[in-house]
Design a protein around this motif. Sequence first.
Motif, PDB file in Angstrom:
ATOM      1  N   VAL A  50     -23.146 -49.132   1.103  1.00  7.39           N
ATOM      2  CA  VAL A  50     -22.218 -50.043   0.590  1.00  7.39           C
ATOM      3  C   VAL A  50     -20.897 -49.591   0.585  1.00  7.39           C
ATOM      4  CG1 VAL A  50     -21.534 -51.732  -1.426  1.00  7.39           C
ATOM      5  CG2 VAL A  50     -23.826 -51.662  -0.506  1.00  7.39           C
ATOM      6  N   GLU A  51     -20.627 -48.257   0.186  1.00  9.99           N
ATOM      7  CA  GLU A  51     -19.237 -47.539  -0.072  1.00  9.99           C
ATOM      8  C   GLU A  51     -18.625 -47.364   1.365  1.00  9.99           C
ATOM      9  OE1 GLU A  51     -17.372 -46.887  -2.673  1.00  9.99           O
ATOM     10  OE2 GLU A  51     -18.889 -48.077  -3.909  1.00  9.99           O
ATOM     11  N   LEU A  52     -19.610 -46.927   2.289  1.00 13.07           N
ATOM     12  CA  LEU A  52     -19.092 -46.809   3.658  1.00 13.07           C
ATOM     13  C   LEU A  52     -18.797 -48.160   4.251  1.00 13.07           C
ATOM     14  CD1 LEU A  52     -18.893 -45.088   6.271  1.00 13.07           C
ATOM     15  CD2 LEU A  52     -21.205 -45.621   6.778  1.00 13.07           C
ATOM     16  N   ALA A  53     -19.691 -49.113   4.259  1.00 14.63           N
ATOM     17  CA  ALA A  53     -18.877 -50.499   4.547  1.00 14.63           C
ATOM     18  C   ALA A  53     -17.708 -51.120   3.989  1.00 14.63           C
ATOM     19  CB  ALA A  53     -19.877 -51.340   4.487  1.00 14.63           C
ATOM     20  N   LYS A  54     -17.496 -50.664   2.729  1.00 20.22           N
ATOM     21  CA  LYS A  54     -16.184 -51.054   2.016  1.00 20.22           C
ATOM     22  C   LYS A  54     -15.208 -50.304   2.567  1.00 20.22           C
ATOM     23  CE  LYS A  54     -17.676 -52.098  -2.763  1.00 20.22           C
ATOM     24  NZ  LYS A  54     -17.609 -51.315  -4.260  1.00 20.22           N
ATOM     25  N   ALA A  55     -15.304 -49.129   2.794  1.00 23.69           N
ATOM     26  CA  ALA A  55     -14.407 -48.171   3.404  1.00 23.69           C
ATOM     27  C   ALA A  55     -13.647 -48.886   4.591  1.00 23.69           C
ATOM     28  CB  ALA A  55     -14.807 -46.788   3.533  1.00 23.69           C
ATOM     29  N   GLU A  56     -14.931 -49.093   5.693  1.00 24.67           N
ATOM     30  CA  GLU A  56     -14.612 -49.490   7.253  1.00 24.67           C
ATOM     31  C   GLU A  56     -14.063 -50.843   6.898  1.00 24.67           C
ATOM     32  OE1 GLU A  56     -18.501 -49.135   8.826  1.00 24.67           O
ATOM     33  OE2 GLU A  56     -18.272 -47.059   9.768  1.00 24.67           O
ATOM     34  N   ILE A  57     -14.590 -51.878   6.172  1.00 22.52           N
ATOM     35  CA  ILE A  57     -13.773 -53.070   6.430  1.00 22.52           C
ATOM     36  C   ILE A  57     -12.535 -53.066   5.595  1.00 22.52           C
ATOM     37  CG2 ILE A  57     -14.067 -55.163   4.989  1.00 22.52           C
ATOM     38  CD1 ILE A  57     -16.920 -55.071   5.123  1.00 22.52           C
ATOM     39  N   THR A  58     -12.223 -52.327   4.689  1.00 24.35           N
ATOM     40  CA  THR A  58     -10.819 -52.090   4.062  1.00 24.35           C
ATOM     41  C   THR A  58     -10.052 -51.638   5.242  1.00 24.35           C
ATOM     42  OG1 THR A  58     -11.778 -51.580   1.898  1.00 24.35           O
ATOM     43  CG2 THR A  58      -9.674 -50.961   2.214  1.00 24.35           C
ATOM     44  N   ARG A  59     -10.455 -50.264   5.899  1.00 27.89           N
ATOM     45  CA  ARG A  59      -9.629 -50.087   6.999  1.00 27.89           C
ATOM     46  C   ARG A  59      -9.189 -50.797   8.028  1.00 27.89           C
ATOM     47  NH1 ARG A  59     -12.805 -46.310  10.085  1.00 27.89           N
ATOM     48  NH2 ARG A  59     -13.304 -48.501  11.209  1.00 27.89           N
ATOM     49  N   ASP A  60     -10.305 -51.676   8.285  1.00 31.74           N
ATOM     50  CA  ASP A  60     -10.027 -52.851   9.401  1.00 31.74           C
ATOM     51  C   ASP A  60      -8.940 -53.824   8.982  1.00 31.74           C
ATOM     52  OD1 ASP A  60     -11.437 -51.432  11.239  1.00 31.74           O
ATOM     53  OD2 ASP A  60     -13.349 -52.547  10.979  1.00 31.74           O
ATOM     54  N   VAL A  61      -9.436 -54.459   7.743  1.00 30.88           N
ATOM     55  CA  VAL A  61      -8.519 -55.228   7.059  1.00 30.88           C
ATOM     56  C   VAL A  61      -7.122 -54.842   7.233  1.00 30.88           C
ATOM     57  CG1 VAL A  61      -7.997 -56.596   5.160  1.00 30.88           C
ATOM     58  CG2 VAL A  61     -10.387 -56.425   5.657  1.00 30.88           C
ATOM     59  N   LYS A  62      -6.721 -53.735   6.722  1.00 34.80           N
ATOM     60  CA  LYS A  62      -5.493 -53.075   6.784  1.00 34.80           C
ATOM     61  C   LYS A  62      -4.930 -53.260   8.178  1.00 34.80           C
ATOM     62  CE  LYS A  62      -5.586 -50.333   2.526  1.00 34.80           C
ATOM     63  NZ  LYS A  62      -5.526 -48.869   2.101  1.00 34.80           N
ATOM     64  N   LYS A  63      -5.523 -52.894   9.075  1.00 41.42           N
ATOM     65  CA  LYS A  63      -5.048 -52.915  10.629  1.00 41.42           C
ATOM     66  C   LYS A  63      -4.806 -54.431  10.982  1.00 41.42           C
ATOM     67  CE  LYS A  63      -7.235 -48.875  12.372  1.00 41.42           C
ATOM     68  NZ  LYS A  63      -8.291 -48.407  13.292  1.00 41.42           N
TER      69      LYS A  63
END
Length: 176
Positions: A50-63
């Motif tokens: 879940v933490e990995l998914a949050k980090a990836e989604i946050t990165r993609d949302v920022k982009k």
Amino acid sequence: MSTRDRKNGVPTTVTSIPLVDPHALAPDPSIGELVKDATTQVSTLVRAEVELAKAEITRDVKKGLTGSVFFILALVVLLYSTFFMFFFLAELLDNWLWRWAAFLVVFILMLVVTAVFALLGYLKVRRIRGPQQTIASVKETTAALTPGLTKAIGGTAPAVPTASTPEPAPSDPSGW
């Protein structure tokens, strides 16, 4: 390390890798200990995922937000450019019509284009029905996990295929 942690350039504490696992189970663990250990490990794994998914989604949302800012800026420039295009069209029509008639034709053209886009938008929004497949899936999962619940509330149990009724072929070739 700070200078306080060192004595004559040598660390005062030696960090080491333990030779045995401090969390290791006893040589003959009970089933309860094994189940407890398995659930703890699964819980830790799920939390890490879940933490990995949050980090990836946050990165993609920022982009995505950064990219959308540029699209919004392009649309603003386009919006202001259309103002000049309509003035150009009115001035062009002024060659064949009175000036007021040329601007009236352009205004009516703009109203017609606005009405067409509003109608297209209304037709698209009217088709929104919500997450029908998700709702159906949640209902199926609830019914499958609580078989006695449907009888308790007076509902009917979901139909179970019997030998006489053929089961429909799955649409997914993998069978899922």
